[in-house]
Write a protein that holds these residues in place. Structure first.
Motif, short mmCIF file in Angstrom:
data_model
loop_
_atom_site.label_atom_id
_atom_site.label_comp_id
_atom_site.label_asym_id
_atom_site.label_seq_id
_atom_site.Cartn_x
_atom_site.Cartn_y
_atom_site.Cartn_z
N LEU A 3 -2.00 -6.84 1.67
CA LEU A 3 -2.24 -7.74 2.79
C LEU A 3 -3.72 -7.73 3.16
O LEU A 3 -4.31 -8.75 3.46
N LEU A 4 -4.30 -6.54 3.09
CA LEU A 4 -5.69 -6.35 3.49
C LEU A 4 -6.23 -5.15 2.72
O LEU A 4 -5.54 -4.14 2.59
N THR A 5 -7.45 -5.24 2.22
CA THR A 5 -8.06 -4.11 1.53
C THR A 5 -8.99 -3.36 2.46
O THR A 5 -9.43 -3.89 3.50
N LEU A 6 -9.31 -2.15 2.09
CA LEU A 6 -10.26 -1.35 2.86
C LEU A 6 -11.61 -2.05 2.91
O LEU A 6 -12.25 -2.11 3.97
N ALA A 7 -12.04 -2.64 1.82
CA ALA A 7 -13.33 -3.34 1.78
C ALA A 7 -13.34 -4.52 2.76
O ALA A 7 -14.35 -4.76 3.44
N THR A 26 -5.86 4.23 7.27
CA THR A 26 -4.63 4.35 8.06
C THR A 26 -4.40 3.07 8.87
O THR A 26 -3.27 2.57 8.94
N TYR A 27 -5.45 2.53 9.45
CA TYR A 27 -5.35 1.29 10.21
C TYR A 27 -4.99 0.12 9.30
O TYR A 27 -4.15 -0.73 9.65
N VAL A 28 -5.61 0.07 8.14
CA VAL A 28 -5.33 -1.00 7.16
C VAL A 28 -3.85 -0.95 6.77
O VAL A 28 -3.17 -1.98 6.74
N ASP A 29 -3.35 0.23 6.49
CA ASP A 29 -1.94 0.38 6.10
C ASP A 29 -1.00 0.03 7.26
O ASP A 29 0.08 -0.51 7.04
N ALA A 30 -1.42 0.33 8.49
CA ALA A 30 -0.54 0.14 9.65
C ALA A 30 -0.36 -1.32 10.05
O ALA A 30 0.64 -1.65 10.69
N VAL A 31 -1.28 -2.22 9.72
CA VAL A 31 -1.15 -3.59 10.21
C VAL A 31 -0.10 -4.40 9.45
O VAL A 31 0.36 -5.43 9.95
N THR A 32 0.31 -3.96 8.28
CA THR A 32 1.31 -4.70 7.51
C THR A 32 2.63 -4.82 8.26
O THR A 32 3.20 -5.91 8.34
N ALA A 33 3.12 -3.74 8.83
CA ALA A 33 4.43 -3.75 9.49
C ALA A 33 4.51 -4.75 10.64
O ALA A 33 5.45 -5.57 10.67
N VAL A 42 4.99 -10.24 3.23
CA VAL A 42 3.80 -10.83 2.62
C VAL A 42 3.63 -10.21 1.25
O VAL A 42 3.53 -10.91 0.25
N GLU A 43 3.62 -8.90 1.19
CA GLU A 43 3.48 -8.19 -0.07
C GLU A 43 4.80 -8.26 -0.82
O GLU A 43 5.85 -7.89 -0.29
N PRO A 44 4.80 -8.76 -2.08
CA PRO A 44 6.05 -8.88 -2.84
C PRO A 44 6.73 -7.53 -3.02
O PRO A 44 6.08 -6.51 -3.25
N ARG A 45 8.07 -7.55 -2.90
CA ARG A 45 8.85 -6.34 -3.09
C ARG A 45 10.28 -6.72 -3.42
O ARG A 45 10.74 -7.80 -3.10
N GLU A 46 10.99 -5.79 -4.04
CA GLU A 46 12.41 -6.00 -4.33
C GLU A 46 13.21 -5.68 -3.08
O GLU A 46 12.97 -4.68 -2.41
N VAL A 47 14.16 -6.55 -2.76
CA VAL A 47 15.04 -6.39 -1.60
C VAL A 47 16.47 -6.62 -2.07
O VAL A 47 16.73 -7.51 -2.90
N ARG A 117 5.29 -13.20 -0.69
CA ARG A 117 4.51 -14.40 -1.01
C ARG A 117 3.71 -14.15 -2.27
O ARG A 117 3.21 -13.04 -2.49
N ALA A 118 3.57 -15.18 -3.08
CA ALA A 118 2.79 -15.06 -4.31
C ALA A 118 1.32 -14.76 -4.00
O ALA A 118 0.67 -14.00 -4.71
N ASP A 119 0.82 -15.36 -2.95
CA ASP A 119 -0.56 -15.14 -2.52
C ASP A 119 -0.57 -14.94 -1.01
O ASP A 119 0.23 -15.54 -0.29
N THR A 120 -1.49 -14.13 -0.53
CA THR A 120 -1.64 -13.95 0.91
C THR A 120 -2.45 -15.12 1.45
O THR A 120 -3.59 -15.32 1.03
#
Length: 185
Positions: A3-7, A26-33, A42-47, A117-120
């Protein structure tokens, strides 16, 4: 795909040093939820989802949207019917699944899919950057002794149901075009 990179977060915060990278990650990882709670994966995953069509259904609606693709539809009970995905029609935005032959689904079924999503979208990435910036600034004292980014710039106003004060209105406004329909979570 992240969703977002550190850079990207460092660019948003105008940080050039690597000194805070571990904390910032940690902040970058936390905003996805919180973003995915509002707009779906947003990030593709198996469900995998269980659905009850014991009494028969012409259509079933998946609870997780958007859907990139269906992987399989298998019975959960012995003697149940499998439904080949080639014989199904999927609306990826609403999650509605129908049989191409207009037949009925029957039984307890396990739907396996790729959600996300295929793309963010650029706007979603910007919302993630702004959310990191908001959260980061609440932890950094300003030169005058108050919190950086205070005042109206990152004001949340009234707490937003389900989000409290953690997500500023401007982030939710950017995410609004991608918001899940009511009743989907």
């Amino acid at each position: 795909m992240a969703l977002l990179t550190l850079a990207e977060a460092k660019a948003q915060l105008n940080l050039t040093s690597d000194a805070d990278d571990a904390e910032l990650q940690t902040y970058v990882d936390a905003v996805t939820a919180p973003i995915e709670e509002y707009i779906g994966p947003v990030e593709p995953r198996e469900v995998a989802e269980r659905h009850d069509a014991e009494s028969g259904r012409r259509a079933l609606v998946l609870r997780t949207t958007p859907v990139l693709s269906l992987t399989s539809v298998e019975p959960l009970l012995d003697g149940g019917v499998s439904y080949p995905v080639e014989g199904l029609v999927l609306d990826p935005d609403t999650g509605e699944v129908r049989r191409r032959d207009r037949g009925w689904f029957r039984g307890l079924l396990l739907f396996t899919m790729q959600a996300g999503r295929a793309d963010t979208p650029t706007t979603v990435n910007l919302a993630a950057r702004m959310l990191v910036q908001h959260l980061w600034r609440t932890q950094r004292p300003a030169r005058g002794g108050g919190l950086a980014g205070g005042g109206e710039d990152y004001s949340v106003g009234q707490p937003i149901p389900g989000f409290g004060y953690a997500v500023p209105n401007r982030v939710l406004e950017l995410l609004a075009p991608y918001r899940l329909p009511p009743g989907v979570a």
